[in-house]
Design a protein around this motif. Structure first.
Motif, short mmCIF file in Angstrom:
data_model
loop_
_atom_site.label_atom_id
_atom_site.label_comp_id
_atom_site.label_asym_id
_atom_site.label_seq_id
_atom_site.Cartn_x
_atom_site.Cartn_y
_atom_site.Cartn_z
N GLY A 1 -46.93 14.55 49.72
CA GLY A 1 -48.15 14.34 49.61
C GLY A 1 -48.67 12.83 49.05
N ALA A 2 -49.93 13.06 48.89
CA ALA A 2 -50.62 11.90 48.45
C ALA A 2 -50.33 11.75 46.91
CB ALA A 2 -52.05 11.72 48.90
N SER A 3 -50.17 10.32 46.28
CA SER A 3 -50.01 10.28 45.00
C SER A 3 -50.75 8.89 44.49
CB SER A 3 -48.53 10.07 44.80
OG SER A 3 -48.11 8.82 45.34
N ILE A 4 -51.30 9.26 43.28
CA ILE A 4 -52.11 8.13 42.44
C ILE A 4 -50.94 7.79 41.35
CG2 ILE A 4 -54.07 7.68 41.18
CD1 ILE A 4 -55.70 10.07 42.52
N LYS A 5 -50.81 6.55 41.53
CA LYS A 5 -49.68 5.96 40.96
C LYS A 5 -49.92 5.22 39.67
CE LYS A 5 -47.17 5.57 45.38
NZ LYS A 5 -46.09 6.60 45.11
N HIS A 6 -49.32 5.21 38.55
CA HIS A 6 -49.47 4.63 37.53
C HIS A 6 -48.25 3.80 36.85
CE1 HIS A 6 -52.37 7.98 37.46
NE2 HIS A 6 -53.21 7.12 37.28
N MET B 1 -55.45 20.70 49.00
CA MET B 1 -56.78 19.87 49.03
C MET B 1 -56.31 18.75 50.05
SD MET B 1 -57.70 17.61 45.34
CE MET B 1 -59.18 16.72 45.51
N ALA B 2 -57.30 18.23 50.71
CA ALA B 2 -57.39 16.94 51.53
C ALA B 2 -56.97 15.77 50.98
CB ALA B 2 -58.74 16.91 52.27
N LYS B 3 -55.98 15.16 51.61
CA LYS B 3 -55.62 13.67 51.07
C LYS B 3 -56.76 12.89 50.56
CE LYS B 3 -52.84 9.91 52.21
NZ LYS B 3 -51.76 9.27 53.41
N GLN B 4 -57.66 12.80 51.66
CA GLN B 4 -58.62 11.68 51.23
C GLN B 4 -59.50 11.99 50.07
OE1 GLN B 4 -58.74 8.42 52.87
NE2 GLN B 4 -59.91 8.28 51.12
N ASP B 5 -59.66 13.48 50.15
CA ASP B 5 -60.51 14.01 48.98
C ASP B 5 -59.79 13.58 47.64
OD1 ASP B 5 -62.40 14.66 50.67
OD2 ASP B 5 -61.74 16.91 50.38
N PHE B 6 -58.54 13.73 47.67
CA PHE B 6 -57.83 13.40 46.69
C PHE B 6 -57.65 11.86 46.11
CE2 PHE B 6 -53.45 12.33 44.75
CZ PHE B 6 -53.78 13.12 43.52
N LEU B 7 -57.39 11.14 47.06
CA LEU B 7 -57.49 9.55 47.05
C LEU B 7 -58.89 9.06 46.54
CD1 LEU B 7 -55.06 8.46 49.65
CD2 LEU B 7 -54.58 8.48 47.15
N ASN B 8 -59.95 9.59 46.77
CA ASN B 8 -61.22 9.37 46.39
C ASN B 8 -61.49 9.43 45.19
OD1 ASN B 8 -62.08 8.65 48.94
ND2 ASN B 8 -62.98 10.55 49.44
N ARG B 9 -60.42 10.14 44.33
CA ARG B 9 -60.75 10.26 42.77
C ARG B 9 -59.85 9.42 41.94
NH1 ARG B 9 -61.82 16.52 41.39
NH2 ARG B 9 -62.86 15.40 39.84
N TRP B 10 -59.40 8.46 42.67
CA TRP B 10 -58.21 7.42 42.33
C TRP B 10 -59.01 6.88 40.68
CZ3 TRP B 10 -53.90 5.40 44.83
CH2 TRP B 10 -53.24 4.42 44.50
N ASP B 11 -59.96 6.63 40.73
CA ASP B 11 -60.39 5.79 39.39
C ASP B 11 -60.73 6.73 38.36
OD1 ASP B 11 -60.65 3.33 40.95
OD2 ASP B 11 -62.73 3.47 41.16
N GLU B 12 -61.08 8.04 38.52
CA GLU B 12 -61.31 9.21 37.76
C GLU B 12 -59.65 9.43 37.07
OE1 GLU B 12 -64.32 12.09 39.27
OE2 GLU B 12 -63.66 11.47 41.13
#
Length: 478
Positions: free
Chosen positions: A351-356, A406-417
């Motif tokens: 899945g998509a990931s938001i990395k830190h 959850m759709a990948k793009q919907d998830f990545l759109n919340r990157w900043d949040e």
């Protein structure tokens, strides 16, 4: 930074000016064809795509100086680039800047085993530097998974970390002297190998970690260390991050500087690796919640295995180690490390990931993970977290995975949040929002929220002094 926002393109240089830049390196070393430019324009995680009128590939420091002199006179923006392995967009020309690739500056100028130094040019890959040191029976102790591609200049410009930072430090600790081309084309010759030099400001540290915004590193004197005569590697299952931190305390108390690496991994990451990598196998017979990968080294040829066995035995007695196994060969040690090194790569399959890439004081790692997990899962119900990294220096790669369904793009759109949620916990524990990857453009717009305002003001002042026309990697870091 919103990864979906579009940068504002700058006008390309006039044909006559572009020809002057190309003449400096020669037509052969100026990449104009869009297809040939692609490797320089796409970031390795495919998060950033750039655009450029030309990729200049100088073959000497004099050519780098001539390029910057002309760029400064004509106020032409330049983006320096090494091996293009950066993860925060700092090496990408987002707005149509000229790329200055350092990969042809690839000479190893000197190896001095008596002084334990090596002088190399910026385009030398980390792997070549390590091999050259080994040929002189020395060790260049930085180690990164991208060692075959990343370059010394890029490593220093981003102050890269790595898996051996626990004992040897990060890039800043490896550099004794630098050669730097300034924005106006002047060459700062600070290639000394002195351990003691008390003649004013330590200028080299201005450029290390500056991501090419203050000057372009063209060569460096690197610190070498004696090669270890024995190395032992163990893989252990542990019940929690707190157990991992406590085990690290036992190891460092017993072996002091002999603990080379101490990596922590969550079970979900192990499962992803062994599922999607046909070569990797689960090192232990049963699954455990968390794992640590420990590497210890010594200048003594014997006794190290016994020392590591005693560390793990004490950990077992205290309930910190649930099971463990030792690497019985170099190949098995590489297999252990392969699992750790693939953690980042296999995430694309689950899945998509938001990395830190964050750091907190070592003692606060367990609290950070617990609190960040709770905050993220409350913010996006069903999300999963995949923390792993360098426990020995407090650097955790804290990755948030998209929820099932959850759709990948919907998830990545919340990157900043999601960043704001995670970084809020980082700030609470006195940590850093960038431990080893740098700022680039990814964290530029939020840097002032997490860094001392006086420090930010000083950084702006230094930038104005060294690059008054703003030609060096504009829009990065600040």
């Amino acid at each position: 930074m919103n990864l979906m926002s579009k940068p504002v393109l700058i006008p390309p240089p006039a044909p006559e000016l572009l020809a002057r830049f190309i003449d400096i390196v020669g037509q052969k070393y100026a990449v104009i064809d869009p297809v040939a430019q692609e490797p320089y324009l796409i970031e390795m995680r495919d998060l950033f795509h750039g655009i450029t009128p030309v990729v200049l590939r100088p073959g000497s420091v004099a050519e780098v100086a001539a390029i910057l002199k002309l760029a400064n006179e004509t106020k032409t923006a330049i983006v320096p680039q090494g091996g293009n392995t950066g993860l925060v967009g700092g090496q990408i020309p987002h707005c149509g800047e000229i790329i200055l690739s350092l990969t042809r500056l690839d000479k190893i100028r000197e190896i001095d085993p008596v002084s334990n130094t090596m002088t190399v040019e910026a385009g030398v890959t980390l792997q070549r530097a390590r091999e050259a040191a080994a040929d002189a029976d020395r060790l260049y102790p930085q180690l990164l998974p991208s060692e075959g591609t990343c370059t010394i200049g890029g490593n220093l410009s981003t102050n890269a970390g790595g898996i051996a930072a626990l004992v040897h430090g990060i890039s800043r600790q490896h550099a004794m002297g630098l050669e730097v081309v300034l924005a106006d084309g002047r060459i700062l010759n600070n290639l000394n190998k002195l351990k003691k030099d008390n003649t004013g400001y330590d200028l080299k540290n201005l450029f290390i970690g500056a991501e090419g915004t203050l000057g372009i590193i063209t060569a460096a004197v690197l610190k070498l260390v004696p090669r270890p005569r024995s190395i032992e590697t163990a893989y252990a299952g542990v019940p929690s991050p707190q157990a991992a931190v406590d085990l690290l305390g036992i190891a460092t108390n017993r072996l002091s500087g002999g603990v080379t690496s101490f990596e922590m991994m969550v079970r979900a990451g192990i499962e992803a690796v062994i599922t999607h990598d046909s070569v990797s196998r689960d090192p232990l017979a049963k699954p455990y919640p968390w794992y640590v990968l420990i590497e210890v080294s010594s200048q003594q040829r014997s006794g190290l295995r016994e020392a590591l066995e005693e560390i793990l035995a004490e950990g077992h007695e205290k309930g910190l180690v649930l099971d463990a196994t030792f690497a019985e060969s170099l190949e098995q040690a590489k297999a252990f490390w392969r699992i750790r090194e693939l953690f980042g790569e296999v995430q694309r399959y689950i899945g998509a990931s938001i990395k830190h890439d964050i750091s907190v004081p070592i003692a606060r790692i367990p609290e950070f993970i617990e609190e960040a997990d709770a905050a993220v899962m409350k913010f996006i119900p069903g999300s999963r977290t995949l923390p792993f990294g360098h426990v020995g220096d407090g650097n955790i790669h804290y990755n948030v995975m998209q929820p099932e369904g959850m759709a990948k793009q919907d998830f990545l759109n919340r990157w900043d949040e999601v960043n704001a949620v995670v970084f809020g916990v980082v700030k609470k524990y006195g940590g850093s929002i960038s431990a080893e990857h740098g700022v680039g453009v990814m964290k530029r717009d939020i840097l002032a929220d997490y860094k001392d305002p006086v420090a930010i003001d000083l950084m702006h002042g230094i930038k104005r002094m060294l690059d008054p026309n703003g030609i060096l990697n504009p829009g990065k870091v600040l």
